[in-house]
Design a protein around this motif. Structure first.
Motif, mmCIF file in Angstrom:
data_model
loop_
_atom_site.group_PDB
_atom_site.id
_atom_site.type_symbol
_atom_site.label_atom_id
_atom_site.label_comp_id
_atom_site.label_asym_id
_atom_site.label_seq_id
_atom_site.Cartn_x
_atom_site.Cartn_y
_atom_site.Cartn_z
ATOM 1 N N HIS A 31 0.715 -1.166 0.038
ATOM 2 C CA HIS A 31 0.001 -0.049 0.086
ATOM 3 C C HIS A 31 0.799 1.254 0.135
ATOM 4 N N TRP A 146 -2.003 -4.175 16.004
ATOM 5 C CA TRP A 146 -3.027 -3.350 15.718
ATOM 6 C C TRP A 146 -2.409 -2.178 15.001
ATOM 7 N N LEU A 149 -2.299 -3.219 11.108
ATOM 8 C CA LEU A 149 -3.770 -3.566 10.739
ATOM 9 C C LEU A 149 -4.282 -1.796 10.407
ATOM 10 N N HIS A 150 -4.135 -1.262 11.292
ATOM 11 C CA HIS A 150 -4.723 0.008 11.296
ATOM 12 C C HIS A 150 -3.696 1.006 10.002
ATOM 13 N N GLU A 153 -5.297 -0.313 6.861
ATOM 14 C CA GLU A 153 -6.510 0.303 6.585
ATOM 15 C C GLU A 153 -6.335 1.808 6.104
ATOM 16 N N GLU A 154 -5.596 2.517 6.773
ATOM 17 C CA GLU A 154 -5.213 3.988 6.606
ATOM 18 C C GLU A 154 -4.971 4.054 5.017
ATOM 19 N N ALA A 156 -5.037 2.067 2.489
ATOM 20 C CA ALA A 156 -5.987 1.289 1.538
ATOM 21 C C ALA A 156 -7.288 2.414 1.120
ATOM 22 N N ARG A 157 -7.611 3.156 2.380
ATOM 23 C CA ARG A 157 -8.636 4.094 2.280
ATOM 24 C C ARG A 157 -8.059 5.349 1.624
#
Length: 175
Positions: A31, A146, A149-150, A153-154, A156-157
């Motif tokens: 990412h 965590w 994973l965060h 997510e950050e 990817a968004r």
């Protein structure tokens, strides 16, 4: 005068049969490279092009924002460092996103890459279950799993945002 960038982001597909930590690190790197890829071939003016009014979100701002995010989660939360904001100010908390004509991709990219390098160094000696030495602004503490994973997510968004912004700029599409 600014020039267009032509560097190729080394984006590698994550392995399909690997352990948890390797998978998390590979997806995070994937990412990170995707955001760099979305900026390739654009000059500073085009990197500052906003997505769609009234939003002023732009690719340069996303790179600057992710430098702040890397710093916040890895340096402040994981390592407990007293690392001040890079771009954000009390007057403009979103200054990272609000790129001006004086802000350059060269500086933003170098800063972002330095924060990524520091993040890798800080994470290298820790287990996924290790709690960070610092606290998030919420007062909570987080383990490395965590945080990884965060961060995935950050990115990817925001890579979804980057897809749309890049398509608006020059029609380029792709993952």
């Amino acid at each position: 005068m600014t020039t267009e960038r032509t560097e190729t982001a080394p984006r590698v597909d994550p392995a399909t049969t690997t352990g948890e930590r390797e998978a998390l690190e590979q997806w995070l790197d994937f990412h990170r490279a995707t955001l760099a890829m979305k900026c390739e071939g654009l000059d500073d003016a085009r990197l500052r092009t906003p997505s769609a009014p009234p939003s002023d979100l732009n690719l340069l701002g996303l790179v600057r924002h992710m430098a702040e995010v890397e710093r916040g989660w890895f340096r402040r939360v994981l390592a407990g460092e007293d690392a001040p904001w890079i771009y954000s100010t009390k007057e403009d908390h979103d200054r990272d996103i609000h790129a001006t004509d004086e802000d350059t991709y060269e500086e933003a990219h170098a800063t972002w890459q330095a924060e990524i390098a520091r993040a890798r160094t800080l994470a290298a000696g820790r287990d996924l279950d290790d709690l960070g030495a610092g606290e998030h602004r919420s007062g909570e503490r987080f383990n490395l799993r965590w945080i990884y994973l965060h961060m995935i997510e950050e990115y990817a968004r925001h890579n979804g945002h980057a897809d749309l912004i890049r398509e608006r700029i020059d029609g380029a599409t792709g993952d």
